[in-house]
Design a protein around this motif. Structure first.
Motif, PDB file in Angstrom:
ATOM      1  N   GLY A 309       2.527  -9.211  -6.995  1.00 31.40           N
ATOM      2  CA  GLY A 309       3.001  -8.826  -5.679  1.00 31.40           C
ATOM      3  C   GLY A 309       4.057  -9.727  -5.091  1.00 31.40           C
ATOM      4  O   GLY A 309       4.520  -9.473  -3.972  1.00 31.40           O
ATOM      5  N   ARG A 321       8.810  -5.052  -4.804  1.00 29.60           N
ATOM      6  CA  ARG A 321       9.254  -3.808  -4.171  1.00 29.60           C
ATOM      7  C   ARG A 321       8.103  -2.825  -3.965  1.00 29.60           C
ATOM      8  O   ARG A 321       8.083  -2.071  -3.001  1.00 29.60           O
ATOM      9  CB  ARG A 321      10.336  -3.159  -5.034  1.00 29.60           C
ATOM     10  CG  ARG A 321      11.661  -3.923  -5.035  1.00 29.60           C
ATOM     11  CD  ARG A 321      12.748  -3.112  -5.701  1.00 29.60           C
ATOM     12  NE  ARG A 321      14.038  -3.778  -5.654  1.00 29.60           N
ATOM     13  CZ  ARG A 321      14.522  -4.542  -6.622  1.00 29.60           C
ATOM     14  NH1 ARG A 321      13.800  -4.750  -7.713  1.00 29.60           N
ATOM     15  NH2 ARG A 321      15.713  -5.095  -6.496  1.00 29.60           N
ATOM     16  N   ASP A 322       7.142  -2.796  -4.884  1.00 25.31           N
ATOM     17  CA  ASP A 322       6.090  -1.775  -4.815  1.00 25.31           C
ATOM     18  C   ASP A 322       4.797  -2.283  -4.184  1.00 25.31           C
ATOM     19  O   ASP A 322       3.781  -1.601  -4.207  1.00 25.31           O
ATOM     20  CB  ASP A 322       5.785  -1.244  -6.220  1.00 25.31           C
ATOM     21  CG  ASP A 322       5.365  -2.361  -7.180  1.00 25.31           C
ATOM     22  OD1 ASP A 322       5.543  -3.543  -6.816  1.00 25.31           O
ATOM     23  OD2 ASP A 322       4.885  -2.052  -8.281  1.00 25.31           O
ATOM     24  N   VAL A 323       4.819  -3.489  -3.613  1.00 30.54           N
ATOM     25  CA  VAL A 323       3.589  -4.063  -3.085  1.00 30.54           C
ATOM     26  C   VAL A 323       3.206  -3.388  -1.772  1.00 30.54           C
ATOM     27  O   VAL A 323       4.070  -2.941  -1.008  1.00 30.54           O
ATOM     28  CB  VAL A 323       3.752  -5.585  -2.885  1.00 30.54           C
ATOM     29  CG1 VAL A 323       4.661  -5.884  -1.700  1.00 30.54           C
ATOM     30  CG2 VAL A 323       2.403  -6.260  -2.693  1.00 30.54           C
ATOM     31  N   LYS A 324       1.905  -3.324  -1.496  1.00 29.61           N
ATOM     32  CA  LYS A 324       1.375  -2.750  -0.262  1.00 29.61           C
ATOM     33  C   LYS A 324       0.541  -3.822   0.440  1.00 29.61           C
ATOM     34  O   LYS A 324      -0.654  -3.955   0.177  1.00 29.61           O
ATOM     35  CB  LYS A 324       0.547  -1.498  -0.562  1.00 29.61           C
ATOM     36  CG  LYS A 324       1.379  -0.340  -1.125  1.00 29.61           C
ATOM     37  CD  LYS A 324       0.523   0.861  -1.416  1.00 29.61           C
ATOM     38  CE  LYS A 324       1.372   2.076  -1.777  1.00 29.61           C
ATOM     39  NZ  LYS A 324       2.364   1.807  -2.817  1.00 29.61           N
ATOM     40  N   PRO A 325       1.155  -4.590   1.337  1.00 30.67           N
ATOM     41  CA  PRO A 325       0.443  -5.700   1.977  1.00 30.67           C
ATOM     42  C   PRO A 325      -0.814  -5.276   2.726  1.00 30.67           C
ATOM     43  O   PRO A 325      -1.782  -6.039   2.800  1.00 30.67           O
ATOM     44  CB  PRO A 325       1.491  -6.291   2.929  1.00 30.67           C
ATOM     45  CG  PRO A 325       2.794  -5.875   2.355  1.00 30.67           C
ATOM     46  CD  PRO A 325       2.552  -4.520   1.763  1.00 30.67           C
ATOM     47  N   ASP A 326      -0.828  -4.059   3.289  1.00 30.38           N
ATOM     48  CA  ASP A 326      -1.969  -3.647   4.092  1.00 30.38           C
ATOM     49  C   ASP A 326      -3.218  -3.399   3.257  1.00 30.38           C
ATOM     50  O   ASP A 326      -4.295  -3.164   3.816  1.00 30.38           O
ATOM     51  CB  ASP A 326      -1.627  -2.395   4.895  1.00 30.38           C
ATOM     52  CG  ASP A 326      -1.216  -1.228   4.005  1.00 30.38           C
ATOM     53  OD1 ASP A 326      -0.735  -1.468   2.879  1.00 30.38           O
ATOM     54  OD2 ASP A 326      -1.392  -0.075   4.439  1.00 30.38           O
ATOM     55  N   ARG A 327      -3.091  -3.468   1.943  1.00 31.32           N
ATOM     56  CA  ARG A 327      -4.237  -3.261   1.058  1.00 31.32           C
ATOM     57  C   ARG A 327      -4.700  -4.536   0.356  1.00 31.32           C
ATOM     58  O   ARG A 327      -5.591  -4.482  -0.483  1.00 31.32           O
ATOM     59  CB  ARG A 327      -3.891  -2.205  -0.003  1.00 31.32           C
ATOM     60  CG  ARG A 327      -3.501  -0.855   0.559  1.00 31.32           C
ATOM     61  CD  ARG A 327      -3.215   0.128  -0.558  1.00 31.32           C
ATOM     62  NE  ARG A 327      -2.772   1.427  -0.049  1.00 31.32           N
ATOM     63  CZ  ARG A 327      -2.440   2.461  -0.829  1.00 31.32           C
ATOM     64  NH1 ARG A 327      -2.526   2.336  -2.158  1.00 31.32           N
ATOM     65  NH2 ARG A 327      -2.033   3.596  -0.278  1.00 31.32           N
ATOM     66  N   ASP A 328      -4.091  -5.652   0.668  1.00 33.77           N
ATOM     67  CA  ASP A 328      -4.350  -6.878  -0.104  1.00 33.77           C
ATOM     68  C   ASP A 328      -4.524  -8.061   0.833  1.00 33.77           C
ATOM     69  O   ASP A 328      -3.551  -8.663   1.285  1.00 33.77           O
ATOM     70  CB  ASP A 328      -3.198  -7.123  -1.076  1.00 33.77           C
ATOM     71  CG  ASP A 328      -3.506  -8.186  -2.123  1.00 33.77           C
ATOM     72  OD1 ASP A 328      -4.519  -8.893  -1.972  1.00 33.77           O
ATOM     73  OD2 ASP A 328      -2.727  -8.293  -3.092  1.00 33.77           O
ATOM     74  N   ARG A 353       5.918 -10.180   7.425  1.00 36.52           N
ATOM     75  CA  ARG A 353       5.149  -9.022   6.944  1.00 36.52           C
ATOM     76  C   ARG A 353       3.734  -9.421   6.536  1.00 36.52           C
ATOM     77  O   ARG A 353       2.769  -8.708   6.816  1.00 36.52           O
ATOM     78  CB  ARG A 353       5.867  -8.375   5.757  1.00 36.52           C
ATOM     79  CG  ARG A 353       7.126  -7.611   6.115  1.00 36.52           C
ATOM     80  CD  ARG A 353       7.582  -6.764   4.943  1.00 36.52           C
ATOM     81  NE  ARG A 353       6.585  -5.749   4.596  1.00 36.52           N
ATOM     82  CZ  ARG A 353       6.638  -5.000   3.499  1.00 36.52           C
ATOM     83  NH1 ARG A 353       7.623  -5.180   2.617  1.00 36.52           N
ATOM     84  NH2 ARG A 353       5.717  -4.090   3.253  1.00 36.52           N
ATOM     85  N   GLU A 357       0.878  -7.481   8.439  1.00 37.31           N
ATOM     86  CA  GLU A 357       0.353  -6.310   7.748  1.00 37.31           C
ATOM     87  C   GLU A 357      -0.903  -6.569   6.916  1.00 37.31           C
ATOM     88  O   GLU A 357      -1.701  -5.650   6.725  1.00 37.31           O
ATOM     89  CB  GLU A 357       1.444  -5.737   6.824  1.00 37.31           C
ATOM     90  CG  GLU A 357       2.689  -5.287   7.567  1.00 37.31           C
ATOM     91  CD  GLU A 357       3.755  -4.764   6.627  1.00 37.31           C
ATOM     92  OE1 GLU A 357       3.389  -4.247   5.545  1.00 37.31           O
ATOM     93  OE2 GLU A 357       4.959  -4.890   6.941  1.00 37.31           O
ATOM     94  N   CYS A 358      -1.093  -7.772   6.409  1.00 36.46           N
ATOM     95  CA  CYS A 358      -2.239  -8.013   5.527  1.00 36.46           C
ATOM     96  C   CYS A 358      -3.538  -8.045   6.332  1.00 36.46           C
ATOM     97  O   CYS A 358      -3.593  -8.661   7.406  1.00 36.46           O
ATOM     98  CB  CYS A 358      -2.071  -9.325   4.766  1.00 36.46           C
ATOM     99  SG  CYS A 358      -0.766  -9.269   3.529  1.00 36.46           S
TER     100      CYS A 358
END
Length: 796
Positions: A309, A321-328, A353, A357-358
């Protein structure tokens, strides 16, 4: 208070000046402006008194702080007499400067033609910076405007070379003076994050290369430091920029604050704001100038993966680019650890971010979060800028609410040189160099970070800190035993230096007290390293050569008493693993790591999986399988190698470097190919290791040591090094190639620290001879030290 611009005598000027300095109704900014206007009026009148024919073609210019109209009670009058014609300027200079000297005022002056001033600015950085704030006072205003315009044009044209010079000056000053936010007697001007750095930010903005972060907080911080400096000048009656202990209470009273600690905290917060803005601005400058060079060479930036990530891009750690901070929830810690290990920082956008977002970390923390924290703490010098950025984003207090009580907290003792929060980070930095001396580097690093958290509450900070550490350890997901050890380290972190320096070392009761407190060799080693890290971080007074020798003698005496302690036993195989061993055929099994409810302390962290490999026992098997795992980008957290008859069982706990778990089928195929000789591991892993070394800074020396009195029927070799792709493969393969067999192994990665223990035997299954021991040590030393074997500490 109004100021007349008509010419007062020197006595009248000094009387007005004193009234302004003593006027408690004026704020610092208003006082600085009023003093500047008073000086303007007096100097303008002195200039006007020079005959018109003599003064024609001259201009009197205010520069520096006077040019910015920030004339404080102890400030110099910093002026430039500018000449635009031939002739002797002595008459004008005498008419201006002698009255100033006669009045007893500090004067910093120069007399130059326009060309001379611009030439000096082109060669002298301090002159160039002073001219950025040039302001007309008297005389030929067109001449002053020409100077201002040409000086700024020259500054912009030379920015490509002058800004790196200015940055180097700022960095050198920071190294010699320290950081304003964490000094107990801070220099308001010279310390990093002080007023001098706000001037550097102004210079960067004037260059048009980069702008400081667009926020008013820097201006607010600067004004507060000017206010404190004004109060310091008034309290001491002289120009003084360092807040000494003896002046802090008086300055706080003048500022209307309840005490010195409240004032220092606000000074520290301002310094942190300016320092962070400076860090961001200088990185922008570096990237802009580097971008110009790349465009000239037609080079493009590329992303390099650092961790799951997180990538390195343009000298900063950024989100993939493809990471989703709100899920990790672990992503902020994992990103911080990766950045610190690589010696870079998180980009401001990435940091924002992560903070926004995390999701919050669950309690207790998963093993992956704890592991990332340990990696961050073990990063050496890389921890400081990363930790500061995490603090600025509010993440540190989010993870550790206890931290708020000690943020910028002063320790009023000649031993310490930093505030409590910076001392804890500096202690972790020093401890990261000592991790190879202890069995549990993770506990050493955690203890370094938390050992003074008790200073935020009333009572003995060691006793209070023990309870804080135990609760914090439980939140981190440590076992009860590890929480207790962490608490005991905090409780006794002053035991060794106090006993060594205040007790009779020859009194049996002295040694008995220490032995009873530490209990085991492992705890003694942890406490000794924590003591050294704590004292070294505090300053040279706390860890003088004498104190180091006294503590070392006490530790050695205690270690001799504890020499009979038994080593920990190896883990046992599960029934399923034992059944696979009984079958005796090549097998690979992948399963999720057990959760704490299943009796395993790993906590089923981020992607953690258990890989079991069973194969006929053969020399080199451990290194081969380790190489396959590295090839699949699986980071080994723990591993065990066991021999059951003619069969070897290898049990690995691994974490994928990128998303997705281990592929059992592909692992089985590649293990078979590697054992059959059709998969070349060495070349592929060497390339990957070279890539890794290019982006990670290793600060501690590897260590290779034979552990005596650990096993009666095997030679035990311990290898300690910074973890890297293919390390275990390289070491195990090298040891096997030295002609010895690895009967069993216990492998663990704590943060970024690889701890590999090998039980070695000869072909007859007996412990190694002296010659074989030397060969094994030499092979392992070469493997961890690279091609030339440098920076290795072999311990026979």
């Amino acid at each position: 208070m109004s100021v007349t611009t008509r010419s007062p005598s020197a006595e009248r000027f000094l009387a007005l000046r004193k009234a302004i300095v003593d006027d408690d109704t004026l704020g610092a900014a208003q006082r600085a402006l009023t003093l500047s206007e008073l000086a303007d009026g007096w100097l303008a009148r002195l200039f006007a008194d020079v005959p018109a024919k003599v003064r024609r073609g001259f201009a009197l210019v205010a520069v520096g702080g006077y040019g910015r109209q920030e004339l404080l009670p102890g400030s110099d009058l910093d002026v430039l007499l500018l000449v635009n014609r031939r002739g002797d300027p002595g008459a004008v200079a005498d008419a201006l400067f002698y009255p100033i000297w006669d009045a007893g005022l500090a004067l910093d002056h120069s007399v130059r033609t326009l060309d001379q001033a611009l030439d000096m600015a082109g060669h002298d950085l301090k002159v160039a910076l002073g001219l950025i704030d040039a302001r007309h006072v008297a005389g030929d205003d067109a001449l002053t405007e020409k100077l201002r315009s040409d000086a700024r044009d020259g500054w912009r044209k030379q920015a490509g070379t002058r800004l790196p010079e200015l940055e180097a000056m700022c960095r050198d000053r920071a190294a010699s003076v320290g950081e304003l936010a964490h000094l107990l007697e801070p220099d308001l001007v010279q310390a990093y994050g002080g007023l001098r750095d706000t001037l550097a930010l102004r210079a960067v903005t004037a260059s048009w290369i980069a702008d400081r972060p667009r926020t008013g907080t820097v201006d607010v911080a600067r004004q507060w430091l000017l206010t404190v400096r004004d109060a310091l000048h008034r309290a001491t009656g002289r120009r003084q920029d360092r807040l000494l202990f003896e002046d802090q209470d008086d300055v706080a009273v003048r500022l209307g604050l309840p005490g010195a600690d409240a004032m220092l905290r606000r000074v520290a917060e301002a310094g942190r704001t300016i320092a962070y803005a400076s860090d961001v601005t200088w990185r922008d400058v570096e990237r802009t100038l580097a971008g110009r060079q790349r465009r000239g060479r037609r080079q493009q930036l590329v992303r390099r993966p650092l961790a799951d990530g997180i990538d390195e891009y343009d000298g900063e750690a950024v989100l993939s680019r493809d990471v989703k901070p709100d899920r990790d929830a672990v992503l902020p810690l994992r990103s911080a650890a990766a950045a610190a290990q690589a010696g870079i920082v998180l980009s401001p956008q990435t940091l924002a971010r992560l903070a926004a977002e995390c999701p919050p970390l669950p309690e207790p923390w998963p093993a992956s979060a704890r592991d990332a924290l340990v990696s961050l703490l073990g990063a050496g010098p890389g921890i400081v800028p990363v930790w500061d950025s995490l603090e600025a984003a509010g993440l540190v207090v989010r993870w550790f609410p206890e931290w708020e009580r000690i943020r910028y907290k002063a320790t009023r003792t000649p031993v310490h040189r930093h505030t409590v929060d910076r001392h804890l980070v500096e202690t972790a930095l020093v401890a990261s160099r000592l991790t190879r001396r202890v069995a549990r580097p993770d506990l050493l690093l955690l203890a370094a970070l938390v050992h003074d958290l008790g200073k935020g509450v009333k009572g003995d900070h060691s006793e209070a800190g023990e309870q804080i550490a135990v609760k914090l350890g439980a939140r981190l997901g440590l076992t009860d035993a590890d929480c207790a050890t962490l608490g005991r380290l905090v409780r006794h972190h002053l035991l060794l230096p106090e006993t060594a320096t205040r007790r009779d070392p020859d009194d049996p009761a002295t040694l008995a007290t220490v032995v009873d407190a530490v209990g085991t060799r492992e705890f003694l080693d942890l406490l000794a390293c924590l003591t050294e890290a704590d004292a070294t971080a505090a300053g040279p007074v706390a860890w003088s050569p004498l104190r180091a020798r006294l503590v070392g003698d006490l530790v050695e005496r205690t270690r001799r008493v504890l020499a009979g302690s038994a080593p920990p036993a190896l883990a046992r195989l599960t029934p399923e693993q034992a059944a696979l061993a009984a079958a005796g055929e090549l097998a690979v099994r992948v399963a999720p790591a057990p959760s704490p409810a299943d009796g395993d302390g790993d906590g089923g962290g981020h992607g953690l999986a258990v890989v079991t490999v069973v194969a006929p026992a053969r020399r080199g098997l451990l290194g081969t399988v380790a190489g396959v795992l590295a090839l699949h980008r699986l980071d080994v957290r723990t591993a065990g190698a066991y021999t059951v008859g003619d069969t070897a069982v290898l049990v690995w706990r691994v974490v994928p470097r990128r998303g997705g778990g281990p592929d059992e089928v592909r692992l089985r195929e590649d293990v078979g190919r590697a054992l059959g000789g059709s998969l070349d591991l060495r070349e592929r892993l060497a390339a990957r290791a070279a890539e890794w070394r290019g982006r990670v800074i290793v600060h501690a020396r590897p260590r290779v040591e034979l552990l005596r009195s650990v096993s009666a029927d095997a030679t035990v070799l311990e290898v300690r090094a910074h973890d890297e792709p293919g390390l275990l493969h390289r070491v195990a393969t090298a040891v096997s190639a030295a002609g010895v067999a690895i009967r069993a192994a216990v492998v663990e990665t704590l943060g970024s620290e690889a701890i590999d223990v090998f039980y070695l035997v000869d072909d007859a299954g007996a412990p190694l001879s002296a010659a074989a021991e030397d060969a094994a040590v030499a092979a392992a030393t070469a493997a961890v030290g690279g091609d030339d074997g440098d920076d290795v500490t072999p311990s026979p």
